[in-house]
Design a protein around this motif. Structure first.
Motif, mmCIF file in Angstrom:
data_model
loop_
_atom_site.group_PDB
_atom_site.id
_atom_site.type_symbol
_atom_site.label_atom_id
_atom_site.label_comp_id
_atom_site.label_asym_id
_atom_site.label_seq_id
_atom_site.Cartn_x
_atom_site.Cartn_y
_atom_site.Cartn_z
ATOM 1 N N ASP A 19 13.988 56.945 -32.135
ATOM 2 C CA ASP A 19 13.935 58.247 -32.789
ATOM 3 C C ASP A 19 12.928 59.145 -32.069
ATOM 4 N N PHE A 20 13.452 60.170 -31.377
ATOM 5 C CA PHE A 20 12.571 61.135 -30.710
ATOM 6 C C PHE A 20 12.670 62.484 -31.420
ATOM 7 N N GLY A 21 12.479 62.454 -32.728
ATOM 8 C CA GLY A 21 12.588 63.670 -33.527
ATOM 9 C C GLY A 21 11.490 64.673 -33.213
ATOM 10 N N VAL A 26 3.104 66.436 -29.467
ATOM 11 C CA VAL A 26 3.080 66.399 -28.000
ATOM 12 C C VAL A 26 2.139 65.301 -27.523
ATOM 13 N N HIS A 27 0.946 65.275 -28.089
ATOM 14 C CA HIS A 27 -0.031 64.234 -27.727
ATOM 15 C C HIS A 27 0.037 63.146 -28.799
ATOM 16 N N TRP A 28 1.023 62.288 -28.610
ATOM 17 C CA TRP A 28 1.417 61.340 -29.652
ATOM 18 C C TRP A 28 0.503 60.117 -29.737
ATOM 19 N N LEU A 29 -0.389 59.921 -28.768
ATOM 20 C CA LEU A 29 -1.275 58.751 -28.778
ATOM 21 C C LEU A 29 -2.639 59.160 -29.331
ATOM 22 N N ASP A 30 -2.756 59.100 -30.653
ATOM 23 C CA ASP A 30 -4.001 59.405 -31.347
ATOM 24 C C ASP A 30 -4.489 60.817 -31.049
ATOM 25 N N GLY A 31 -3.554 61.740 -30.756
ATOM 26 C CA GLY A 31 -3.917 63.123 -30.469
ATOM 27 C C GLY A 31 -4.604 63.317 -29.141
ATOM 28 N N HIS A 32 -4.598 62.311 -28.272
ATOM 29 C CA HIS A 32 -5.369 62.359 -27.026
ATOM 30 C C HIS A 32 -4.449 62.734 -25.869
ATOM 31 N N PRO A 155 4.434 56.116 -34.635
ATOM 32 C CA PRO A 155 5.222 54.880 -34.728
ATOM 33 C C PRO A 155 6.457 54.850 -33.840
ATOM 34 N N SER A 156 7.159 55.965 -33.699
ATOM 35 C CA SER A 156 8.368 55.974 -32.866
ATOM 36 C C SER A 156 8.034 55.711 -31.407
ATOM 37 N N MET A 157 6.897 56.240 -30.945
ATOM 38 C CA MET A 157 6.530 56.066 -29.548
ATOM 39 C C MET A 157 5.976 54.662 -29.301
ATOM 40 N N ALA A 158 5.205 54.153 -30.239
ATOM 41 C CA ALA A 158 4.760 52.760 -30.112
ATOM 42 C C ALA A 158 5.962 51.832 -30.074
ATOM 43 N N ASP A 159 6.989 52.166 -30.851
ATOM 44 C CA ASP A 159 8.194 51.351 -30.952
ATOM 45 C C ASP A 159 8.881 51.186 -29.605
ATOM 46 N N ILE A 160 9.119 52.294 -28.902
ATOM 47 C CA ILE A 160 9.844 52.189 -27.637
ATOM 48 C C ILE A 160 9.016 51.443 -26.596
ATOM 49 N N TRP A 161 7.700 51.646 -26.610
ATOM 50 C CA TRP A 161 6.872 50.970 -25.607
ATOM 51 C C TRP A 161 6.793 49.467 -25.870
ATOM 52 N N LEU A 162 6.702 49.059 -27.117
ATOM 53 C CA LEU A 162 6.642 47.625 -27.412
ATOM 54 C C LEU A 162 7.979 46.949 -27.123
ATOM 55 N N TRP A 163 9.091 47.615 -27.459
ATOM 56 C CA TRP A 163 10.432 47.090 -27.133
ATOM 57 C C TRP A 163 10.574 46.911 -25.629
#
Length: 290
Positions: A19-21, A26-32, A155-163
């Motif tokens: 899901d890339f809704g 934009v800065h999806w990793l802890d706002g960094h 969560p969506s971005m963590a999901d694709i990286w862990l998969w």
């Protein structure tokens, strides 16, 4: 002691559409900004790279003999890489929709691959694939072993990286086994893979950091020294992920090296149940819709 091929984990096609809704920041990793863009740069590299991996391994399909196990594993490797490419294309279009200069950076990667196809022999391209698969496996292991790498991620971005990390860990030995089966002569294979690693390492990291810088500059944060310090500390200082990868990189140069000497089965078991279930649900839905 080298693990026998029979212990190689089975490769599974987990055909998951992530899901890339529009709600993903934009800065999806802890706002960094800087930490996010390091991952985004890798994503931009993946589709062209994975197409090249598939090509280089497919070129030798008729030379790996009658080993039915390896033939099946190569087929599953190709399927996994094709799904990775598809999902990272979708990821990259999400980045582009939010203004990132994705097409320009994709052209850099495509240019490198075009050069390799034109000027390098198939054996050299296969050796480069084997090296880059080792890099992705090293990155993947750090991601799976250390939850801090994706701490605070959407969560969506963590999901694709862990998969992606799970499947790179599963198939980390496939291209290596194709090289072993298709290229005659132990010394030639050793010379190919070690010289390729020395060639690939500076090119890979130069491109990765150059693309990271371009994304950060696009965000107007190139002069943010605190952001750079955080990223560099996370990657290069003390127990940073790239520091932890170094022993595995050095192990590549041992004459008896094989990827399965570094046993990752516990990591695979830890994450596979989660994504196996997702893949099964996706298959059931696809069957119901057809």
């Amino acid at each position: 002691m080298t693990l026998p091929r029979a212990t190689t984990p089975p490769l599974r096609r987990r055909d998951i559409a992530f899901d890339f809704g529009a709600r993903i920041p934009v800065h999806w990793l802890d706002g960094h900004c800087h930490r996010t863009r390091f991952y985004d740069a890798m994503s931009i590299m993946f589709p062209e790279g994975e197409r090249a991996f598939i090509e280089s391994v497919q070129h030798y399909r008729d030379r790996i003999g009658v080993d039915a196990s390896l033939q099946r594993t190569v087929a599953e490797f190709v399927a996994q890489e094709a799904l990775h490419s598809r999902e990272h294309v979708r990821y990259n279009r999400h980045l582009q929709a939010h203004g990132a200069p994705v097409e320009r950076l994709e052209r850099w990667v495509a240019g490198q691959q075009a050069f390799a196809r034109r000027y390098l022999a198939p054996a050299a391209r296969l050796a480069i694939t084997v090296c880059l698969e080792h890099f992705t496996a090293m990155f993947a292991e750090q991601m799976l072993r250390d939850p801090r790498t994706l701490e605070g991620a959407h969560p969506s971005m963590a999901d694709i990286w862990l998969w992606h990390a799970l499947e790179e860990t599963e198939h980390k030995a496939v291209a290596f086994d194709v090289l072993d089966a298709a290229i005659a002569g132990a010394f030639r294979r050793y010379a190919l893979r070690t010289s390729a690693m020395l060639f690939v390492t500076p090119i890979f990291f130069t491109l990765l950091w150059r693309m990271t810088f371009q994304l950060i500059r696009h965000d107007g944060r190139a002069a943010d020294l605190r952001g750079w310090a955080t990223l560099l500390r996370e990657r290069l200082v003390g127990s940073g992920s790239l520091v932890r990868m170094f022993p595995q990189w050095c192990a590549w140069f041992r004459p008896g090296f094989h990827p399965l000497r570094h046993d990752s089965r516990a990591l695979i078991e830890r994450y596979s149940a989660r994504y196996d279930a997702r893949g099964k649900r996706a298959r059931r839905k696809a069957n119901a819709d057809s």
